[in-house]
Design a protein around this motif. Structure first.
Motif, mmCIF file in Angstrom:
data_model
loop_
_atom_site.group_PDB
_atom_site.id
_atom_site.type_symbol
_atom_site.label_atom_id
_atom_site.label_comp_id
_atom_site.label_asym_id
_atom_site.label_seq_id
_atom_site.Cartn_x
_atom_site.Cartn_y
_atom_site.Cartn_z
ATOM 1 N N GLU A 44 0.832 -1.203 0.000
ATOM 2 C CA GLU A 44 0.000 0.000 0.000
ATOM 3 C C GLU A 44 0.867 1.254 0.000
ATOM 4 O O GLU A 44 0.574 2.214 -0.724
ATOM 5 C CB GLU A 44 -0.930 0.003 1.209
ATOM 6 C CG GLU A 44 -2.054 -1.001 1.101
ATOM 7 C CD GLU A 44 -2.869 -1.144 2.384
ATOM 8 O OE1 GLU A 44 -2.532 -0.493 3.410
ATOM 9 O OE2 GLU A 44 -3.846 -1.913 2.365
ATOM 10 N N GLU A 48 0.966 4.013 -3.005
ATOM 11 C CA GLU A 48 0.695 5.404 -2.631
ATOM 12 C C GLU A 48 1.859 6.305 -3.047
ATOM 13 O O GLU A 48 1.654 7.384 -3.608
ATOM 14 C CB GLU A 48 0.464 5.502 -1.128
ATOM 15 C CG GLU A 48 0.135 6.890 -0.645
ATOM 16 C CD GLU A 48 -0.078 6.910 0.861
ATOM 17 O OE1 GLU A 48 0.645 7.675 1.539
ATOM 18 O OE2 GLU A 48 -0.945 6.164 1.348
ATOM 19 N N ARG A 52 1.815 9.333 -5.912
ATOM 20 C CA ARG A 52 2.205 10.715 -5.601
ATOM 21 C C ARG A 52 3.232 11.240 -6.606
ATOM 22 O O ARG A 52 3.304 12.443 -6.858
ATOM 23 C CB ARG A 52 2.821 10.806 -4.201
ATOM 24 C CG ARG A 52 1.843 10.916 -3.076
ATOM 25 C CD ARG A 52 2.506 11.364 -1.769
ATOM 26 N NE ARG A 52 3.805 10.771 -1.507
ATOM 27 C CZ ARG A 52 4.018 9.629 -0.873
ATOM 28 N NH1 ARG A 52 2.996 8.929 -0.419
ATOM 29 N NH2 ARG A 52 5.242 9.178 -0.681
#
Length: 102
Positions: A44, A48, A52
């Protein structure tokens, strides 16, 4: 906003990424449940971090090996470099992630 997508190679898929994280943590120090929880958290964090790093409107859907982006966006992205940078970010944060999960 209208989007389109491209398929990414298998190394961007959840199973392949999870295998890499299992290999990374495989030191025999964790129970099976702890390993599964830690790999889930690392994966995760990796996804993530990669998202970004992508330009606005771009999203990496690791479960289906796709990069979704706005129609007409001609940005040339080096997803291998983005994945490598995201992986390094997670490795650098490993102790904090481990402390939170275990």
């Amino acid at each position: 906003m209208t989007t389109t997508s491209i398929s990414l190679p298998g190394k961007f898929h959840t199973d392949t990424l999870a295998d890499g994280w299992y290999a990374f943590i495989n030191s025999g120090e964790y129970t099976s449940e702890q390993q599964d929880a830690l790999v889930k958290a690392l994966l995760e964090a990796q996804v993530e971090a990669a998202n970004r790093m992508l330009p606005d409107g771009h999203v990496w859907h690791h479960m289906v090996d796709e990069l979704v982006y706005p129609v007409g966006d001609d940005n040339e992205l080096d997803m291998c470099e983005i994945l490598a940078d995201a992986t390094q970010e997670v490795i650098d944060s490993f102790e904090a992630i481990e402390a939170r999960v275990i």
